[in-house]
Every structure is written in structure tokens, then in C-alpha cells.
Scaffold this motif. Structure first.
Motif, PDB file in Angstrom:
ATOM      1  N   GLY A 223       0.781  -1.234   0.000  1.00  0.00           N
ATOM      2  CA  GLY A 223       0.000   0.000   0.000  1.00  0.00           C
ATOM      3  C   GLY A 223       0.808   1.275   0.000  1.00  0.00           C
ATOM      4  N   GLU A 224       2.143   1.163  -0.118  1.00  0.00           N
ATOM      5  CA  GLU A 224       3.006   2.336  -0.108  1.00  0.00           C
ATOM      6  C   GLU A 224       3.806   2.433  -1.402  1.00  0.00           C
ATOM      7  N   LEU A 225       4.090   3.664  -1.803  1.00  0.00           N
ATOM      8  CA  LEU A 225       4.906   3.887  -2.986  1.00  0.00           C
ATOM      9  C   LEU A 225       6.376   3.636  -2.651  1.00  0.00           C
ATOM     10  N   VAL A 226       7.003   2.717  -3.394  1.00  0.00           N
ATOM     11  CA  VAL A 226       8.425   2.414  -3.174  1.00  0.00           C
ATOM     12  C   VAL A 226       9.293   3.333  -4.011  1.00  0.00           C
ATOM     13  N   GLY A 227       8.859   3.597  -5.258  1.00  0.00           N
ATOM     14  CA  GLY A 227       9.629   4.484  -6.113  1.00  0.00           C
ATOM     15  C   GLY A 227       9.180   4.395  -7.559  1.00  0.00           C
ATOM     16  N   THR A 228       9.662   5.333  -8.370  1.00  0.00           N
ATOM     17  CA  THR A 228       9.389   5.352  -9.814  1.00  0.00           C
ATOM     18  C   THR A 228      10.719   5.305 -10.553  1.00  0.00           C
ATOM     19  N   VAL A 229      10.788   4.432 -11.557  1.00  0.00           N
ATOM     20  CA  VAL A 229      12.028   4.194 -12.301  1.00  0.00           C
ATOM     21  C   VAL A 229      11.816   4.573 -13.762  1.00  0.00           C
ATOM     22  N   GLU A 230      12.745   5.357 -14.328  1.00  0.00           N
ATOM     23  CA  GLU A 230      12.686   5.734 -15.746  1.00  0.00           C
ATOM     24  C   GLU A 230      13.233   4.598 -16.609  1.00  0.00           C
ATOM     25  N   LYS A 231      12.834   4.569 -17.875  1.00  0.00           N
ATOM     26  CA  LYS A 231      13.183   3.466 -18.770  1.00  0.00           C
ATOM     27  C   LYS A 231      14.691   3.230 -18.851  1.00  0.00           C
ATOM     28  N   GLU A 232      15.453   4.312 -18.897  1.00  0.00           N
ATOM     29  CA  GLU A 232      16.900   4.157 -19.020  1.00  0.00           C
ATOM     30  C   GLU A 232      17.535   3.561 -17.759  1.00  0.00           C
ATOM     31  N   PHE A 234      15.873   1.017 -16.071  1.00  0.00           N
ATOM     32  CA  PHE A 234      15.231  -0.277 -15.845  1.00  0.00           C
ATOM     33  C   PHE A 234      16.272  -1.365 -15.604  1.00  0.00           C
ATOM     34  N   ASN A 235      16.040  -2.163 -14.572  1.00  0.00           N
ATOM     35  CA  ASN A 235      16.876  -3.307 -14.258  1.00  0.00           C
ATOM     36  C   ASN A 235      15.971  -4.342 -13.598  1.00  0.00           C
ATOM     37  N   GLU A 236      15.877  -5.524 -14.192  1.00  0.00           N
ATOM     38  CA  GLU A 236      14.918  -6.521 -13.732  1.00  0.00           C
ATOM     39  C   GLU A 236      15.139  -6.902 -12.267  1.00  0.00           C
ATOM     40  N   ALA A 237      16.381  -7.142 -11.890  1.00  0.00           N
ATOM     41  CA  ALA A 237      16.678  -7.557 -10.514  1.00  0.00           C
ATOM     42  C   ALA A 237      16.295  -6.470  -9.516  1.00  0.00           C
ATOM     43  N   ILE A 238      16.572  -5.211  -9.870  1.00  0.00           N
ATOM     44  CA  ILE A 238      16.265  -4.095  -8.965  1.00  0.00           C
ATOM     45  C   ILE A 238      14.756  -3.919  -8.821  1.00  0.00           C
ATOM     46  N   ARG A 240      12.416  -6.195  -9.208  1.00  0.00           N
ATOM     47  CA  ARG A 240      11.886  -7.303  -8.400  1.00  0.00           C
ATOM     48  C   ARG A 240      12.178  -7.082  -6.921  1.00  0.00           C
ATOM     49  N   GLN A 241      13.362  -6.603  -6.640  1.00  0.00           N
ATOM     50  CA  GLN A 241      13.723  -6.360  -5.250  1.00  0.00           C
ATOM     51  C   GLN A 241      12.854  -5.255  -4.650  1.00  0.00           C
ATOM     52  N   MET A 242      12.546  -4.213  -5.449  1.00  0.00           N
ATOM     53  CA  MET A 242      11.649  -3.153  -4.999  1.00  0.00           C
ATOM     54  C   MET A 242      10.247  -3.711  -4.713  1.00  0.00           C
ATOM     55  N   MET A 243       9.818  -4.650  -5.535  1.00  0.00           N
ATOM     56  CA  MET A 243       8.487  -5.230  -5.388  1.00  0.00           C
ATOM     57  C   MET A 243       8.315  -5.984  -4.079  1.00  0.00           C
ATOM     58  N   ILE A 244       9.287  -6.825  -3.746  1.00  0.00           N
ATOM     59  CA  ILE A 244       9.093  -7.757  -2.632  1.00  0.00           C
ATOM     60  C   ILE A 244       9.948  -7.443  -1.418  1.00  0.00           C
ATOM     61  N   GLY A 245      10.838  -6.452  -1.549  1.00  0.00           N
ATOM     62  CA  GLY A 245      11.639  -6.047  -0.399  1.00  0.00           C
ATOM     63  C   GLY A 245      12.797  -6.962  -0.106  1.00  0.00           C
ATOM     64  N   ARG A 246      13.048  -7.879  -1.031  1.00  0.00           N
ATOM     65  CA  ARG A 246      14.195  -8.759  -0.874  1.00  0.00           C
ATOM     66  C   ARG A 246      14.652  -9.192  -2.256  1.00  0.00           C
TER      67      ARG A 246
END
Length: 502
Positions: A223-232, A234-238, A240-246
Motif C-alpha cells: 500500500g506504499e509507494l516504493v519508487g518510480t524508475v525511468e526506462k533508461e 530499468f533493471n529486472e533484478a532491482i 523485483r527487489q523493490m516489489m518484494i523487499g528482498r
């Protein structure tokens, strides 16, 4: 330096509570004009709640919004739609009893009214134009939506959403219901809208899709905003880590090659159905994960229903050889330890307007009886609570209505009802459709555990990596006929399988 675009939608300090559950916690969010903006997060992270707030479905409990530079307080979803915000929802958004044209112009029939009558011919002509405009040329606007499959109904919803003057289009987990061609068509529509100045919010669990299609991405968690990432950036691992906190390392598929027993527990013998399947045969072994794949209309989804006794078999039969039982109905299947999770979860796997308690307990009436007569409420509560705990189902209580759960938590309930009753055979049709990577990992772990326990699984999937990663054997269908069979080997690739699908 990137130039700042015009802000179409701005949400500031948006909060939303459902009883004691705080679904959104002071979320700041904005969408720029002419961009494809991704929104990602685990199930229950608040994605759909946020979009429902600015689309007029829910009233926020705190915060403020602006749309097109003006204060935004939508009266309801229809009012928001009329003012340019459209949503293509995750689950079915059409009414089966209506025609394609009637669905497409639901709430807008007045434009075809002549006196007290609706000019249905004019409505159908305009609906056909709307379908043609998004590249759907093989649907007839006069047919009832009940005759369409899931993908076709979803394409009708897309045509409806982009008809007229759309300023902001929300696409909520829609691609999970589409084949490769359907996704390609949707991406073309999205890019054309963006090029013409509209904004698109793409909600997805597929990080690869997000990285390919979006210009920027916002991540929500709990329910909280973790962050916004611009296309340039983008990093899949980062992401995913933002999504689940690990951090998630490696893949989450099986890493064993344990094989299965010789014993055949389910057998289809030359079955033919009124839809697609022609003289189709298969054998499922004890402790086997049997993958079924192909293109969307190949017959694999009908096969799942036929094995479960839900699809009329015109010729041939489905049997449980060890029990000398022929599956003639879903009742026979359930009584003999066969479970089924449908691709169309809300319509066929769950009673979404019933509580979690009733959904999970529905498979345990015999198990929870005392003196073989009465259902023990105490045993039943424990039966349900074990699954809520096992699957970490996010809910207020077992009495919460399933319809109020996120997609991933709904799927956990669908799994839980069959795990609870210890089904020996489980037919799963697209079991990870519309769930995030965390829930996927849970599902795959459960499937692997069931295999180790000697359970047998039919895994129907439109995702080749899933089939390759989880199956002991894979059968490929095309036009209702088996065209290929593959064993679990290190050298098996998607390209080898695709050649047998097309």
C-alpha cells in the motif's frame, strides 16, 4: 536531460482503508501525457485499489487528485469514463447474455435510440467499426458474448475502452488473458494511443513485459509507494527487489529430474468433444507433472475440462484405472480425488461473492463430519485456517468475501480448497495467470511438494518457460490433436517446442 511532460493525472497523499486493512498509505503518484506508465507490485500491494480510486470506483479516505489540470473527484466509474479515464479490468468485464455490440455500448445506448426503440443494426455496424479499429476482424458484433472465449471477450473490452475520446487508459493485468497475437495487437493499440497523446497505465506482474513496453514504472509494496524508475534505469533484478523487499536469486522452477512411477492414475482414451478435441489420448502417471501446451485455441483448455468431467465427451472416455472408475461428471471426479483449477478463476474456480471460508470448506464436507452425519464447525474452521496460514492468504478474516481479495490471494484460495482435501490428481489450467513472482514461487514450490508426495498434476499453460521448468513430460496440441511430446531434459528449448505449435 529529459524534458518534463505535461502531467495528466496527479494523486497526492491518497489513502484508502477497508475496515482495519489500510490498502493505500499516503501514496503520491502521477502520469505524464503520451507515456506508457507501468505499475507493478505484489498481489495486495494496492495497484488495483489506486486505480479504482482515481477511476471513480472507490472514494479515497484521504488525499487529493487532479486530472487534466483540474481538481478530480469522480462521482462514479461511469462519470470518470465519460471524462476520459477508461479501465480494462483483470477479470471478465463483459455480460454473457448480451451481444458484443450491446456490451461495447453498455450505458451509451442513447446514441442509437430512435423514439423508444434502439436501432440495433446501427449499433452493430458501429461496434464492428470499433473492433476493426483495433485490428479485430474475426469477431461478429451481433453474436452473444457467452459464445466467445476469454481472449475474445477481453478484445471486446479493449475495443470498448478505446472507443471515443480516451485520455487515460488503464490496462489491469489484461495480457495474461491474451495469446501472443492478442498481446501484439494490444501493444499496437497502446503505442498508437500514446503517440496520439493519450496516457496508458499498464499494470502487470511480468517484469520483462514492463521493461519492454513502458516508458517509466512505479512500484507499490504493502500500500506504499516504493519508487518510480525511468526506462533508461530499468533493471529486472532491482525492480523485483523493490516489489518484494528482498532479492530473488536464480529461477524458481524445479531443479530436479526425479521422474515418476509407472502406475497410470488417469487415462484419456480417444476422446472427442464438440469443441476442438479429436480422438485425443493421454496417460498421467503417479508422481508426474504432465505439461500441456499450445496456442490459445489448440484445445488444451477444453482438455482440462474434459479430464475433470466438465466438458461433454462425444466419443471415448476418461478413466481412473486403479479405481476402475470412468469420469462422467465433476461430481464423480471430486468424489475420487480429482481437483480442477480453471483458467477463468472468478467464473469457474471460485464463488467470488461467498467468503473465503465457504470456498475452501466446500471440498471438505466429508472430512469435517462427526459421526459421519454432521459437519463440525470447529473442524471446518481449523480446516480453513490451515490453508489461510499455509498460503499466507492476506485477508481480514476467513469470513471476508473472495471478491475483495487481490488476484494472487484469490488464486491462493483456489489452490487451498484442493490442497485442503488432499486431492490425488490436480488439473491446473494456467495456475499462475495474473499473479506476482512471489506467489508464483509459492505455487511452484507447492507443485513440487505435491509431486514428492506422489500426487499427479496436469499443468496446462500458455507459458513455455513454465512448462519446461516444471514438467516431467510435455504434450503439445494443435487444432485438437497431439503434435509433439517432450521429456524433461537439459537441452529442451522453447524453439524446439514452438515448431510443433504453429
Amino acid at each position: 536531460m529529459k524534458s518534463k511532460k505535461e502531467i495528466v493525472l496527479r494523486c497526492k497523499n491518497i489513502s484508502k482503508n477497508f475496515g482495519p486493512t489500510q490498502a493505500l498509505k499516503s501514496v503520491d503518484f502521477e502520469v505524464e501525457k503520451g507515456t506508457v506508465h507501468g505499475l507493478i507490485g505484489e498481489n495486495g500491494s494496492g495497484k488495483s485499489t489506486l486505480t479504482s480510486v482515481f477511476a471513480g470506483i472507490y472514494k479515497p479516505d484521504g488525499g487529493e487528485m487532479t486530472f487534466l489540470g483540474e481538481e478530480w473527484k469522480p462521482d462514479n466509474a461511469l462519470w470518470a469514463e465519460e471524462h476520459g479515464i477508461r479501465i480494462v479490468v483483470q477479470e471478465s468485464g463483459t455480460i454473457d447474455s448480451m451481444t458484443v455490440a450491446e456490451n461495447l455500448f453498455l450505458g451509451k445506448e442513447s446514441q442509437f435510440r430512435k423514439g423508444i426503440l434502439i436501432n440495433k443494426a446501427a449499433m452493430q455496424r458501429e461496434a464492428q467499426k470499433a473492433l476493426d479499429a483495433i485490428g479485430v476482424t474475426d469477431l461478429t458484433a451481433s453474436v452473444r458474448t457467452s459464445s466467445l472465449d476469454m481472449q475474445e471477450r477481453k478484445l471486446v473490452e479493449i475495443a470498448k475502452a478505446v472507443y471515443g475520446d480516451v485520455k487515460l487508459l488503464v490496462v489491469d493485468e489484461t495480457t495474461t488473458a491474451l495469446s501472443g497475437e492478442g498481446r501484439k495487437l494490444l501493444y499496437q493499440v497502446i503505442r498508437r494511443l500514446a503517440d496520439n497523446g493519450a496516457s496508458i497505465l499498464l499494470i502487470t506482474h511480468d517484469v520483462a513485459e514492463l521493461m519492454e513496453q513502458c516508458d517509466r514504472t512505479t512500484v507499490l509494496r504493502d500500500g506504499e509507494l516504493v519508487g518510480t524508475v525511468e526506462k533508461e534505469e530499468f533493471n529486472e533484478a532491482i525492480i523485483r527487489q523493490m516489489m518484494i523487499g528482498r532479492e530473488i536469486n536464480g529461477n524458481y522452477y524445479r531443479n530436479d529430474n526425479d521422474g515418476y512411477e509407472d502406475e497410470v492414475v488417469l487415462k484419456a482414451e480417444n476422446i472427442t468433444t464438440s469443441k476442438t478435441l479429436m480422438n485425443f489420448s493421454l496417460e498421467l502417471h503417479k508422481g508426474e507433472i504432465l505439461g500441456i501446451g499450445g496456442l490459445s485455441h489448440c484445445g488444451m483448455h477444453i482438455l482440462g475440462k474434459a479430464l475433470y468431467g466438465e466438458e461433454l465427451i462425444l466419443n471415448g472416455k476418461v478413466t481412473l484405472p486403479q479405481k476402475q472408475v470412468t469420469i462422467t461428471s465433476t461430481m464423480v471426479a471430486v468424489k475420487n480425488g480429482v481437483g480442477y483449477i480453471s483458467k477463468e478463476r472468478d467464473a469457474e474456480s471460485l464463488s467470488i461473492h461467498a467468503p473465503i471460508y465457504e470456498n475452501i470448506s466446500s471440498t471438505g464436507y466429508e472430512l469435517n463430519k462427526v459421526w459421519k452425519i454432521f459437519v463440525s464447525k470447529k473442524k471446518e474452521r481449523a480446516y480453513v485456517n490451515r490453508q489461510i496460514e499455509k498460503f499466507s492468504i492476506k485477508c481480514q478474516s476467513p469470513d471476508q468475501e473472495v471478491n475483495n481479495l487481490s488476484g494472487g490471494n484469490k488464486q491462493k484460495v483456489a489452490f487451498g480448497k484442493w490442497v485442503a482435501c488432499d486431492a490425488d490428481i490436480l488439473i491446473m489450467d494456467c495456475p499462475t495467470r495474473g499473479v506476482d513472482i512471489g506467489v508464483k514461487a509459492t505455487m511452484y514450490q507447492l507443485i513440487s511438494e505435491m509431486k514428492k508426495q506422489g500426487k499427479s498434476i496436469v499443468l496446462i499453460s500458455e507459458e513455455l518457460p513454465e512448462l519446461i521448468g516444471m514438467s516431467d513430460r510435455i504434450l503439445i496440441l494443435k487444432d485438437g490433436i497431439k503434435t509433439g511430446e517432450f521429456l524433461r531434459t537439459n537441452g529442451l528449448t522453447e524453439q524446439k517446442i514452438i515448431n510443433y505449435m504453429i
